[in-house]
Design a protein around this motif. Structure first.
Motif, PDB file in Angstrom:
ATOM      1  N   LEU A  64     -10.143  10.203  -1.771  1.00  0.00           N
ATOM      2  CA  LEU A  64      -9.084  11.150  -1.423  1.00  0.00           C
ATOM      3  C   LEU A  64      -8.921  12.124  -2.582  1.00  0.00           C
ATOM      4  O   LEU A  64      -8.688  11.710  -3.718  1.00  0.00           O
ATOM      5  N   ASN A  92      -2.174  17.393   6.179  1.00  0.00           N
ATOM      6  CA  ASN A  92      -1.127  16.372   6.175  1.00  0.00           C
ATOM      7  C   ASN A  92       0.244  16.990   6.494  1.00  0.00           C
ATOM      8  O   ASN A  92       0.441  18.201   6.375  1.00  0.00           O
ATOM      9  N   LEU A 133     -12.082   2.868  -0.268  1.00  0.00           N
ATOM     10  CA  LEU A 133     -11.267   4.072  -0.296  1.00  0.00           C
ATOM     11  C   LEU A 133     -10.662   4.217  -1.687  1.00  0.00           C
ATOM     12  O   LEU A 133     -10.109   3.259  -2.239  1.00  0.00           O
ATOM     13  N   ASP A 159      -8.096   6.445  -4.218  1.00  0.00           N
ATOM     14  CA  ASP A 159      -7.018   7.426  -4.390  1.00  0.00           C
ATOM     15  C   ASP A 159      -7.147   7.990  -5.803  1.00  0.00           C
ATOM     16  O   ASP A 159      -7.110   7.251  -6.785  1.00  0.00           O
ATOM     17  N   ARG A 215     -17.360  16.877   2.890  1.00  0.00           N
ATOM     18  CA  ARG A 215     -15.902  16.910   2.778  1.00  0.00           C
ATOM     19  C   ARG A 215     -15.252  17.179   4.131  1.00  0.00           C
ATOM     20  O   ARG A 215     -15.719  18.022   4.895  1.00  0.00           O
ATOM     21  N   PHE A 246      -3.104   7.088   1.601  1.00  0.00           N
ATOM     22  CA  PHE A 246      -3.832   5.910   1.115  1.00  0.00           C
ATOM     23  C   PHE A 246      -3.092   4.629   1.492  1.00  0.00           C
ATOM     24  O   PHE A 246      -3.695   3.672   1.988  1.00  0.00           O
ATOM     25  N   LYS A 271      -1.577  12.390  -0.910  1.00  0.00           N
ATOM     26  CA  LYS A 271      -2.761  11.509  -0.935  1.00  0.00           C
ATOM     27  C   LYS A 271      -2.370  10.031  -0.986  1.00  0.00           C
ATOM     28  O   LYS A 271      -2.919   9.214  -0.249  1.00  0.00           O
ATOM     29  N   LEU A 292     -12.187  13.181   1.376  1.00  0.00           N
ATOM     30  CA  LEU A 292     -11.107  13.581   2.272  1.00  0.00           C
ATOM     31  C   LEU A 292     -10.161  14.445   1.455  1.00  0.00           C
ATOM     32  O   LEU A 292      -9.443  13.954   0.586  1.00  0.00           O
ATOM     33  N   GLU A 293     -10.187  15.746   1.709  1.00  0.00           N
ATOM     34  CA  GLU A 293      -9.324  16.675   0.973  1.00  0.00           C
ATOM     35  C   GLU A 293      -7.971  16.759   1.685  1.00  0.00           C
ATOM     36  O   GLU A 293      -7.855  17.349   2.750  1.00  0.00           O
ATOM     37  N   VAL A 294      -6.964  16.163   1.063  1.00  0.00           N
ATOM     38  CA  VAL A 294      -5.636  16.113   1.677  1.00  0.00           C
ATOM     39  C   VAL A 294      -4.892  17.402   1.354  1.00  0.00           C
ATOM     40  O   VAL A 294      -4.788  17.804   0.188  1.00  0.00           O
TER      41      VAL A 294
END
Length: 344
Positions: free
Chosen positions: A205, A320, A252, A254, A315, A217, A213, A284-286
């Motif tokens: 993330l 969000n 994953l 963070d 990407r 997460f 993020k 994952l570009e939040v």
């Protein structure tokens, strides 16, 4: 009851100073205020101005420096925070004029990082960034012989000056920190190799600080990573296992949030942490969809990813907080090849 009592910490009562320069970006003043709030600073006054080029002596210019000095005395401030990077001489000149401690933008961000670091590696990285910065800002405050250490009758030289000794000690400590971080990186590399052998993909993330993020997460992994509506709430990277349909077991990660004009000392000190993004199989570009500076921050993230060599990693942009905009419905965006590039 003990005769000696622990003194109450003095709170930071600050004058904030920010100038509009040719490279000033939209929303920069608001972000500066957020940085000060995140550092736990009480803002007494926010002084603004405009300059095309920095003043050699104060950065601000003599007239603006007079205004800052007057406000500092009138409001009894104990720190002046400037939203620009100052040279050591500009910092000293402004401190002498205002008779008050001066912190520039990089110093402010370093302070926030020092407050947030929780892990052994994070604390080492913050200290490395601080000492690297300090090593370039040490200067002679006096030149009298009282500064000289090590001199005695019968010796050929006067010994080290305090400045030389300080630089030597800082240099030694920097070498120690780099060595320790190298050992941490070796351990991390062993973990990466194990994941590669087991063919476990990694998803990282990334995004601008305070984009959400850590909240995402926590939702995806059912974790309780610290998440708060403030800049750099998360500093230390966190890993969790995640089982995905059609993929299987994944990791994953963070990561620390990005910010505009991220200080180079921090980029260098946190390079091993930031490289988690370069080594991921997917980013994952939040993105905070309701942020008024959304497009600007997307560009800033792209710049940092390019700087650390992660711009070629696949990407997906995750927009969000769409629940805060009633006009946006959940949907997925794809490129001309049918690959998912955006999730709303």
């Amino acid at each position: 009851m003990s005769t000696f009592e622990t003194p109450t910490p003095v709170s930071d009562r600050a004058i904030l100073v920010a100038l509009t320069m040719p490279d000033t970006e939209s929303g920069e003043f608001e972000e500066f205020q957020e940085l000060a709030d995140s550092a736990g600073v009480e803002t007494l006054e926010f002084i603004t101005g405009r300059r095309d080029t920095p003043d050699f002596k104060y950065f601000l210019g003599s007239g603006k420096a007079d205004e800052v000095a007057e406000a500092t005395e009138r409001l009894e401030a104990n720190v002046i925070i400037v939203n620009h990077d100052l040279t050591p001489s500009q910092t000293r000149n402004l401190e002498n004029k205002c008779e008050c401690r001066v912190v520039d933008r990089t110093g402010l961000i370093l302070d926030i990082f020092a407050q947030r670091a929780q892990t052994f590696e994070g604390k080492l990285q913050v200290e490395l960034a601080q000492l690297t910065r300090l090593s370039t800002r040490l200067v002679h405050k006096h030149s009298n012989l009282a500064q000289l250490r090590g001199g005695a009758v019968g010796l050929r030289g006067p010994g080290e000056t305090q400045l030389e000794q300080d630089r030597r000690l800082i240099g030694t400590r920097i070498k120690q920190l780099k060595k320790r971080l190298e050992n941490v990186e070796k351990m991390r590399e062993q973990g990466r190799q194990a994941r590669r052998r087991n063919e476990v993909p990694t998803i990282a993330l990334v995004g601008y600080t305070n984009a959400g993020k850590s909240s995402l997460f926590n939702h995806l992994t059912d974790s309780k990573v610290y998440a708060k509506d403030q800049l750099f709430a998360t500093l230390d990277p966190t890993h969790r296992g995640l089982d995905l349909e059609h993929v299987g077991r994944t990791i994953l990660v963070d990561t620390v949030g990005f910010i505009s004009k991220l200080p180079h000392d921090l980029v260098n000190a946190f390079r091993s942490t930031l490289h988690m993004a370069t080594e991921a199989d997917l980013l994952l570009e939040v993105i905070d969809v309701v942020d008024l500076e959304r497009d600007l921050k997307i560009n800033e993230v792209a710049t940092v990813l390019e700087e650390i060599g992660a711009d070629e990693v696949p990407r997906i942009q995750v927009f969000n907080k769409i629940d805060l905009d009633p006009h946006i419905e959940p949907h997925v965006g794809k490129n001309e090849h049918g690959a998912i590039t955006q999730v709303w």
